[in-house]
Scaffold this active site. Sequence first.
Site, PDB file in Angstrom:
ATOM      1  N   LYS A 206      -8.086   3.381 -11.577  1.00  0.00           N
ATOM      2  CA  LYS A 206      -6.980   2.628 -12.418  1.00  0.00           C
ATOM      3  C   LYS A 206      -7.095   1.193 -12.053  1.00  0.00           C
ATOM      4  O   LYS A 206      -7.446   0.532 -11.066  1.00  0.00           O
ATOM      5  CB  LYS A 206      -5.597   3.099 -11.927  1.00  0.00           C
ATOM      6  CG  LYS A 206      -5.229   3.063 -10.676  1.00  0.00           C
ATOM      7  CD  LYS A 206      -4.035   4.139 -10.423  1.00  0.00           C
ATOM      8  CE  LYS A 206      -3.556   4.143  -9.235  1.00  0.00           C
ATOM      9  NZ  LYS A 206      -2.333   3.137  -8.890  1.00  0.00           N
TER      10      LYS A 206
ATOM     11  N   TYR B 221       2.445 -28.989   0.988  1.00  0.00           N
ATOM     12  CA  TYR B 221       3.906 -29.386   0.423  1.00  0.00           C
ATOM     13  C   TYR B 221       4.903 -28.738   1.234  1.00  0.00           C
ATOM     14  O   TYR B 221       4.957 -27.683   1.795  1.00  0.00           O
ATOM     15  CB  TYR B 221       4.124 -28.344  -0.933  1.00  0.00           C
ATOM     16  CG  TYR B 221       3.288 -28.907  -2.104  1.00  0.00           C
ATOM     17  CD1 TYR B 221       3.648 -29.946  -2.750  1.00  0.00           C
ATOM     18  CD2 TYR B 221       2.186 -28.025  -2.827  1.00  0.00           C
ATOM     19  CE1 TYR B 221       3.051 -30.524  -3.590  1.00  0.00           C
ATOM     20  CE2 TYR B 221       1.660 -28.547  -3.638  1.00  0.00           C
ATOM     21  CZ  TYR B 221       1.960 -29.738  -4.382  1.00  0.00           C
ATOM     22  OH  TYR B 221       1.151 -30.419  -5.471  1.00  0.00           O
TER      23      TYR B 221
HETATM   24  C1  LIG Z   1      -1.380  10.001  -8.652  1.00  0.00           C
HETATM   25  C2  LIG Z   1      -2.324   9.222  -7.782  1.00  0.00           C
HETATM   26  N1  LIG Z   1      -3.161   9.919  -7.117  1.00  0.00           N
HETATM   27  C3  LIG Z   1      -3.860   8.969  -6.423  1.00  0.00           C
HETATM   28  C4  LIG Z   1      -3.838   7.820  -6.193  1.00  0.00           C
HETATM   29  C5  LIG Z   1      -4.552   6.905  -5.247  1.00  0.00           C
HETATM   30  O1  LIG Z   1      -3.926   6.435  -4.134  1.00  0.00           O
HETATM   31  P1  LIG Z   1      -4.667   5.764  -3.093  1.00  0.00           P
HETATM   32  O2  LIG Z   1      -5.169   4.276  -3.575  1.00  0.00           O
HETATM   33  O3  LIG Z   1      -3.435   5.465  -2.123  1.00  0.00           O
HETATM   34  O4  LIG Z   1      -5.828   6.635  -2.489  1.00  0.00           O
HETATM   35  C6  LIG Z   1      -2.590   7.061  -6.939  1.00  0.00           C
HETATM   36  C7  LIG Z   1      -2.159   5.771  -6.567  1.00  0.00           C
HETATM   37  O5  LIG Z   1      -1.123   5.192  -6.757  1.00  0.00           O
HETATM   38  C8  LIG Z   1      -1.782   7.897  -7.763  1.00  0.00           C
HETATM   39  O6  LIG Z   1      -0.852   7.360  -8.481  1.00  0.00           O
END
Ligand SMILES: Cc1ncc(COP(=O)(O)O)c(C=O)c1O
Length: 365
Positions: free
Chosen positions: A35, A252
């Site tokens: 994602k 700054y």
């Molecule tokens: C439903 C779900 N599974 C897995 C993951 C992966 O999590 P991580 O990056 O901590 O492994 C996420 C990430 O937020 C998630 O929302």
Amino acid sequence: MPRPIEAIVHPAALAHNLARARQAAPDARVWAVVKANAYGHGIERAFDGLRSADGFALLDLAEAERLRALGWRGPLLLLEGCFEPRDLELCSRLSMWHVVHHEAQVDWLAAHKTQAPHRVFLKMNTGMNRLGFTPAAFRAAWARLNALPQVDEISLMTHFSDADGPRGIAHQMQVFEAATHDLPGERSLSNSAATLRHALRNDWVRAGILSYGSAPDFPEGDIARWGLRPAMTLRSKLIAVQELQAGDTVGYGSSFTAREPLRIGIVACGYADGYPRHAGTGTPALVDGVRTGTVGRVSMDMLALDLSPAPGAAVGSEVTLWGRGPHGSMLAIDEVASAAGTIGYELMCAVAPRVPFRVADRVAD
Ligand SMILES: Cc1ncc(COP(=O)(O)O)c(C=O)c1O
């Protein structure tokens, strides 16, 4: 010549990190969680390194289409499921599996006309209180889905809130087991932290952050402890050097004052590149592979480094903001994130569009 900043994606590190997930959960298949455009690495750039995954888990239907366009024929899972009924058509067309976490998603499936029945991951809210059916509603949702001709297989899923910390997962596992112990179906429970820290019966683990070479539980755990390798390097160069006298200030707000003569280097990297503006004096960086720290405030396009540990540094010297440096050096993104009061996830997702990316040669990587 363009500004010297660049981000590099390391496919061999991605492949190595996925192999670590397999080692940690030897009986499970592994979703590479991609994602947010592969946690900022870019789906197309990360694909080669992650293609040994058993499937890809993501949220965005357009990103899922990009994986199919890359030639991925294996499983794809939509972690938030469908957002509206017509998304089911795309799921049918692209053979995507999807999470079902609320009642309307079951209604949409019941009304959906499909040639091939769908595989769904039914999600239980065991305490995260973000997505999922309550334990009480879960079994009714399972029975409803099980009776639908549009559904052929139902997997069971939950998500942990504290797999990286002291509260752990026992309270959520208790809720999950009580509600599912007699239900058939594959189980997908563990994110990165749970995969590395808790041995559980999983048919599918969801390896997100660990795939990218960041420890989910920093600073208790770090990438050395978990055997992970950075999959992203952000690097730039010194574009100026200043010789400070005692009492001189930097940047700054004059937040840093030299107590004695000090050589500092100005780096072509600022918050408009995605470097965290809240990283205070002392945030680690490498100059020519030598560890040092920032001085003063990060500005839009530049930041300053203390050059005392690297007296040979000059205009053009290589600066590693995170990831791999020259001569085998390395700076974990987690250290930079921690100094800026954030997490590696946020930094890797925030590299700005103006930063050019390239993919490292897999053999030389
Ligand atoms: C439903 C779900 N599974 C897995 C993951 C992966 O999590 P991580 O990056 O901590 O492994 C996420 C990430 O937020 C998630 O929302």
